[in-house]
Write an enzyme that holds these catalytic residues in place. Structure first.
Site, PDB file in Angstrom:
ATOM      1  N   ASP A 161       0.847  -1.239  -0.209  1.00 62.63           N
ATOM      2  CA  ASP A 161       0.089  -0.026   0.009  1.00 62.63           C
ATOM      3  C   ASP A 161       0.724   1.197   0.042  1.00 62.63           C
ATOM      4  OD1 ASP A 161      -3.329   0.326   0.729  1.00 62.63           O
ATOM      5  OD2 ASP A 161      -1.958   1.970   0.971  1.00 62.63           O
TER       6      ASP A 161
ATOM      7  N   ASP B 267      -7.826  -4.255  -3.815  1.00 62.48           N
ATOM      8  CA  ASP B 267      -8.793  -3.737  -3.234  1.00 62.48           C
ATOM      9  C   ASP B 267      -8.480  -2.058  -3.347  1.00 62.48           C
ATOM     10  OD1 ASP B 267     -11.256  -3.189  -2.138  1.00 62.48           O
ATOM     11  OD2 ASP B 267     -10.677  -3.350   0.046  1.00 62.48           O
TER      12      ASP B 267
ATOM     13  N   LYS C 252     -11.292  -4.982  -7.432  1.00 63.75           N
ATOM     14  CA  LYS C 252     -12.286  -3.930  -7.194  1.00 63.75           C
ATOM     15  C   LYS C 252     -12.505  -2.979  -8.485  1.00 63.75           C
ATOM     16  CE  LYS C 252     -12.135  -0.677  -3.340  1.00 63.75           C
ATOM     17  NZ  LYS C 252     -13.016  -0.895  -2.399  1.00 63.75           N
TER      18      LYS C 252
HETATM   19  C1  LIG Z   1     -10.243   0.285   0.382  1.00 67.33           C
HETATM   20  S1  LIG Z   1      -8.722   0.592   0.743  1.00 67.33           S
HETATM   21  C2  LIG Z   1      -8.380  -1.151   1.020  1.00 67.33           C
HETATM   22  C3  LIG Z   1      -8.790  -1.578   2.266  1.00 67.33           C
HETATM   23  C4  LIG Z   1      -7.965  -2.915   2.532  1.00 67.33           C
HETATM   24  N1  LIG Z   1      -8.495  -4.059   1.665  1.00 67.33           N
HETATM   25  C5  LIG Z   1      -8.439  -3.605   4.015  1.00 67.33           C
HETATM   26  O1  LIG Z   1      -9.102  -4.701   4.069  1.00 67.33           O
HETATM   27  O2  LIG Z   1      -8.053  -2.954   5.032  1.00 67.33           O
HETATM   28  C6  LIG Z   1      -7.904   1.014  -0.551  1.00 67.33           C
HETATM   29  C7  LIG Z   1      -6.406   1.140  -0.555  1.00 67.33           C
HETATM   30  O3  LIG Z   1      -5.672   1.268  -1.729  1.00 67.33           O
HETATM   31  C8  LIG Z   1      -4.734   1.804  -1.565  1.00 67.33           C
HETATM   32  N2  LIG Z   1      -3.998   2.514  -2.698  1.00 67.33           N
HETATM   33  C9  LIG Z   1      -4.618   3.350  -3.695  1.00 67.33           C
HETATM   34  N3  LIG Z   1      -3.656   3.810  -4.631  1.00 67.33           N
HETATM   35  C10 LIG Z   1      -2.836   3.197  -4.475  1.00 67.33           C
HETATM   36  C11 LIG Z   1      -1.483   2.957  -5.125  1.00 67.33           C
HETATM   37  N4  LIG Z   1      -1.100   3.470  -6.243  1.00 67.33           N
HETATM   38  N5  LIG Z   1      -0.438   2.143  -4.768  1.00 67.33           N
HETATM   39  C12 LIG Z   1      -0.698   1.039  -3.594  1.00 67.33           C
HETATM   40  N6  LIG Z   1      -1.988   1.426  -2.845  1.00 67.33           N
HETATM   41  C13 LIG Z   1      -2.800   2.224  -3.330  1.00 67.33           C
HETATM   42  C14 LIG Z   1      -4.941   3.135  -0.688  1.00 67.33           C
HETATM   43  O4  LIG Z   1      -3.903   3.751   0.008  1.00 67.33           O
HETATM   44  C15 LIG Z   1      -6.071   2.446   0.385  1.00 67.33           C
HETATM   45  O5  LIG Z   1      -5.348   2.076   1.510  1.00 67.33           O
END
Ligand SMILES: C[S@@+](CC[C@H](N)C(=O)[O-])C[C@H]1O[C@@H](n2cnc3c(N)ncnc32)[C@H](O)[C@@H]1O
Length: 218
Positions: free
Chosen positions: A80, A121, A161
């Site tokens: 992440d 996700d 997702k």
């Molecule tokens: C909906 S949350 C995930 C929740 C996680 N599945 C859980 O069960 O706790 C989406 C995540 O995608 C991450 N994210 C968004 N863009 C990203 C990127 N370019 N690289 C890595 N992570 C990313 C965000 O920081 C966020 O923490």
């Protein structure tokens, strides 16, 4: 003022959400865990010994569910852009998945092990401008599909997702051409009013896996 009202309304909805309450009671990191739990109960994605990559893992609900299911003989690598508190038996990489250097670190953490299941996700930080947010999501999901194509074992599984709107049908078609089957999942914990849904693709075909370009990690 409007912003304050919106965030108050969000907070009211959040604290009264039954999945938030349940996650808090059970000491889980996020309500998102119930989405994977429902899909996993129905589709039997995670089993002992598997190698799982969890993209967009923070705060860690999905990894928290996956780690005990894969057990000591398995491996979970979580990634992440935000920090995530450590989870036993989960290797965490902090970085932006769209950066080559971060992809390399993920490959190093896999240490040559082929992946059985890619979970994504990932959701971009929402700007509120629908076309911009949709384009950012489409880019992240494309990267997740490409990672799955080049790192999954033949026969492997991808759960990604998605958001209804531009690019969603194209992504489904693209995934459909790489895997034996692709279905839509909208678990109960995914709010009705949300455009979110998940594509579950099973059985990466040999042909799709072999289409990796020279120089790519296969
Ligand atoms: C909906 S949350 C995930 C929740 C996680 N599945 C859980 O069960 O706790 C989406 C995540 O995608 C991450 N994210 C968004 N863009 C990203 C990127 N370019 N690289 C890595 N992570 C990313 C965000 O920081 C966020 O923490």
């Amino acid at each position: 003022m409007a912003g304050k009202k919106t965030s108050r309304a969000w907070m009211r909805e959040h604290v009264s959400d039954p999945f938030v309450k349940l996650a808090t009671r059970q000491g889980l990191r996020s309500r998102a865990v119930f989405k994977l739990e429902e899909i996993n109960a129905r589709d039997k994605l995670i089993s002992a010994g598997m190698c799982v990559v969890d993209l967009g893992a923070a705060p860690g609900g999905w990894s928290q569910l996956a780690a005990p299911l894969v057990g000591a003989g398995g491996k979970v690598v979580a990634l992440d852009i935000l920090n995530m508190e450590a989870i036993p038996n989960v290797d965490f990489i902090r970085g932006d998945f769209s950066e080559d250097a971060v992809l390399k670190r993920l490959e190093q953490a896999l240490d040559g092990r082929a992946v059985d299941l890619v979970l994504s996700d990932m959701a971009p930080n929402m700007s509120g401008v629908r076309s911009t947010d949709q384009a950012r999501w489409a880019h992240l999901s494309e990267l997740a599909v490409e990672f799955a194509r080049t790192h999954l074992n033949p026969g492997g599984t991808l759960l990604v997702k998605c958001f209804q709107g531009a690019g969603a049908d194209d992504l489904r078609r693209e995934i459909g051409a790489l895997f034996d089957s692709v279905v839509v999942r909208k678990p109960k914990a995914s709010r009705d009013r949300s455009r979110e849904f998940f594509l579950l693709a099973k059985g990466l075909t040999d042909e799709a896996r072999q289409r990796a370009q020279p120089g790519e990690t296969v």
